[in-house]
Design a protein around this motif. Structure first.
Motif, PDB file in Angstrom:
ATOM      1  N   LEU A 126     -38.046  37.754 -22.139  1.00 11.45           N
ATOM      2  CA  LEU A 126     -39.244  37.651 -22.966  1.00 11.45           C
ATOM      3  C   LEU A 126     -39.656  39.023 -23.500  1.00 11.45           C
ATOM      4  O   LEU A 126     -40.173  39.128 -24.616  1.00 11.45           O
ATOM      5  N   LEU A 127     -39.392  40.085 -22.745  1.00 12.09           N
ATOM      6  CA  LEU A 127     -39.784  41.421 -23.174  1.00 12.09           C
ATOM      7  C   LEU A 127     -39.026  41.864 -24.421  1.00 12.09           C
ATOM      8  O   LEU A 127     -39.503  42.738 -25.150  1.00 12.09           O
ATOM      9  N   ALA A 128     -37.874  41.276 -24.668  1.00 11.52           N
ATOM     10  CA  ALA A 128     -37.065  41.669 -25.824  1.00 11.52           C
ATOM     11  C   ALA A 128     -37.607  41.119 -27.138  1.00 11.52           C
ATOM     12  O   ALA A 128     -37.016  41.366 -28.196  1.00 11.52           O
ATOM     13  N   THR A 129     -38.722  40.392 -27.093  1.00 12.93           N
ATOM     14  CA  THR A 129     -39.285  39.806 -28.318  1.00 12.93           C
ATOM     15  C   THR A 129     -40.335  40.693 -28.972  1.00 12.93           C
ATOM     16  O   THR A 129     -40.904  40.323 -30.000  1.00 12.93           O
ATOM     17  N   GLY A 130     -40.613  41.852 -28.413  1.00 18.07           N
ATOM     18  CA  GLY A 130     -41.647  42.729 -28.954  1.00 18.07           C
ATOM     19  C   GLY A 130     -42.465  43.301 -27.819  1.00 18.07           C
ATOM     20  O   GLY A 130     -41.976  43.428 -26.699  1.00 18.07           O
ATOM     21  N   GLY A 131     -43.715  43.653 -28.115  1.00 16.99           N
ATOM     22  CA  GLY A 131     -44.557  44.189 -27.052  1.00 16.99           C
ATOM     23  C   GLY A 131     -45.753  44.923 -27.592  1.00 16.99           C
ATOM     24  O   GLY A 131     -45.994  44.959 -28.796  1.00 16.99           O
ATOM     25  N   PRO A 132     -46.511  45.539 -26.696  1.00 18.37           N
ATOM     26  CA  PRO A 132     -47.724  46.251 -27.113  1.00 18.37           C
ATOM     27  C   PRO A 132     -47.400  47.624 -27.693  1.00 18.37           C
ATOM     28  O   PRO A 132     -46.319  48.177 -27.481  1.00 18.37           O
ATOM     29  N   GLY A 133     -48.357  48.175 -28.390  1.00 15.48           N
ATOM     30  CA  GLY A 133     -48.232  49.548 -28.883  1.00 15.48           C
ATOM     31  C   GLY A 133     -47.021  49.766 -29.759  1.00 15.48           C
ATOM     32  O   GLY A 133     -46.790  49.054 -30.738  1.00 15.48           O
ATOM     33  N   ALA A 134     -46.204  50.754 -29.390  1.00 16.87           N
ATOM     34  CA  ALA A 134     -45.041  51.128 -30.190  1.00 16.87           C
ATOM     35  C   ALA A 134     -44.003  50.019 -30.274  1.00 16.87           C
ATOM     36  O   ALA A 134     -43.192  49.980 -31.203  1.00 16.87           O
ATOM     37  N   TYR A 135     -44.036  49.077 -29.319  1.00 19.45           N
ATOM     38  CA  TYR A 135     -43.048  48.006 -29.318  1.00 19.45           C
ATOM     39  C   TYR A 135     -43.374  46.919 -30.345  1.00 19.45           C
ATOM     40  O   TYR A 135     -42.581  45.995 -30.548  1.00 19.45           O
ATOM     41  N   ALA A 136     -44.524  47.015 -30.982  1.00 19.35           N
ATOM     42  CA  ALA A 136     -44.933  45.988 -31.944  1.00 19.35           C
ATOM     43  C   ALA A 136     -43.970  45.901 -33.116  1.00 19.35           C
ATOM     44  O   ALA A 136     -43.869  44.850 -33.760  1.00 19.35           O
ATOM     45  N   ARG A 137     -43.246  46.973 -33.409  1.00 22.07           N
ATOM     46  CA  ARG A 137     -42.311  46.927 -34.545  1.00 22.07           C
ATOM     47  C   ARG A 137     -41.116  46.026 -34.265  1.00 22.07           C
ATOM     48  O   ARG A 137     -40.379  45.676 -35.174  1.00 22.07           O
ATOM     49  N   PHE A 138     -40.937  45.623 -33.010  1.00 23.72           N
ATOM     50  CA  PHE A 138     -39.845  44.708 -32.663  1.00 23.72           C
ATOM     51  C   PHE A 138     -40.322  43.251 -32.590  1.00 23.72           C
ATOM     52  O   PHE A 138     -39.565  42.373 -32.193  1.00 23.72           O
ATOM     53  N   GLU A 139     -41.573  42.996 -32.959  1.00 25.15           N
ATOM     54  CA  GLU A 139     -42.174  41.674 -32.790  1.00 25.15           C
ATOM     55  C   GLU A 139     -41.382  40.569 -33.484  1.00 25.15           C
ATOM     56  O   GLU A 139     -41.042  40.670 -34.661  1.00 25.15           O
ATOM     57  N   VAL A 140     -41.070  39.513 -32.734  1.00 24.61           N
ATOM     58  CA  VAL A 140     -40.441  38.327 -33.314  1.00 24.61           C
ATOM     59  C   VAL A 140     -41.199  37.052 -32.978  1.00 24.61           C
ATOM     60  O   VAL A 140     -40.973  36.013 -33.605  1.00 24.61           O
ATOM     61  N   LEU A 141     -42.125  37.094 -32.015  1.00 23.88           N
ATOM     62  CA  LEU A 141     -42.880  35.890 -31.633  1.00 23.88           C
ATOM     63  C   LEU A 141     -44.092  35.733 -32.550  1.00 23.88           C
ATOM     64  O   LEU A 141     -45.238  35.808 -32.119  1.00 23.88           O
ATOM     65  N   THR A 142     -43.824  35.485 -33.812  1.00 22.40           N
ATOM     66  CA  THR A 142     -44.902  35.417 -34.799  1.00 22.40           C
ATOM     67  C   THR A 142     -45.515  34.030 -34.941  1.00 22.40           C
ATOM     68  O   THR A 142     -46.532  33.872 -35.619  1.00 22.40           O
ATOM     69  N   GLY A 143     -44.929  33.025 -34.315  1.00 17.55           N
ATOM     70  CA  GLY A 143     -45.460  31.672 -34.423  1.00 17.55           C
ATOM     71  C   GLY A 143     -44.709  30.715 -33.523  1.00 17.55           C
ATOM     72  O   GLY A 143     -43.793  31.107 -32.791  1.00 17.55           O
TER      73      GLY A 143
END
Length: 205
Positions: A32-49
């Motif tokens: 689950l962590l590989a889907t993005g994250g807080p702060g600097a990891y937001a640029r990797f976000e994939v759980l948009t919906g």
């Protein structure tokens, strides 16, 4: 991320720089962590919906066939648990105490009823009929984190050794010497840098 019915274990990730590589973190909660994250990891976000949440479910190590009653609220809840997990797992990897708020969020998710597995007629693992609530999915993920961080491999939760990578994994190999999130990416980049440094040293007067 793509499903991996007949592929090697792990998630197929696409870095913002365009490289695609396979990453097996060794546990469902770490996937689950590989889907993005807080702060600097937001640029990797994939759980948009909800659709993206379902895509992650299909690509994860969960057995196939799970039907999920996902909506925008459920996707937001998944992101919230993931962000809490980042802090808790990263603290474990660095030998630090997790933030109380993050720990409380993981424990609260684990307290809900989890997904209900069944034994199918053909002997394979299946899921209870109907659509499961997102809370059940998140409970299953959170309980996986509890098992990992209190189990025999808790001391093998690590951060990738690359200076510019923060992916977390659990080293379940027998020798316990895994350093990289993926040899396809960070491991090979380290080899290239090491080779170039050796050549540069050899050319030096």
């Amino acid at each position: 991320m793509t499903a991996r019915a007949t592929e090697p274990p792990g998630l197929l990730l696409r870095h913002p720089d365009g490289q695609t590589f396979r990453f097996d973190p060794g546990a469902l909660c770490l996937e689950l962590l590989a889907t993005g994250g807080p702060g600097a990891y937001a640029r990797f976000e994939v759980l948009t919906g909800p659709g993206e949440l379902m895509a992650w479910v299909a690509a994860s190590r969960l057995p196939p066939g799970l039907r999920l009653a996902a909506d925008d609220t459920g996707a937001a809840a998944a992101r919230a648990l993931r962000d809490a997990l980042w802090g808790v797992v990263a603290a474990r990897a660095h030998g630090a105490a997790p933030a109380p708020a993050g720990l409380a969020a993981v424990n609260a998710a684990a307290a809900a009823p989890p997904l209900v597995p069944l034994i199918a007629a053909d002997g394979t693992r299946a899921w209870a009929p109907g659509e499961a609530p997102v809370t059940a999915l998140l409970s299953t993920v959170a309980r996986d984190a509890v098992d990992l961080l209190t189990g025999p491999h808790a001391d093998r939760v690590r951060e990738c050794a690359a200076r510019d990578c923060a992916l977390l994994f659990v080293d379940v190999s027998r020798p316990g010497r895994r350093r990289w999130c993926s040899m396809e990416r960070c491991g090979n980049r380290h080899k290239v840098r090491t080779l170039r440094a050796r050549r540069a040293d050899g050319d030096a007067p």
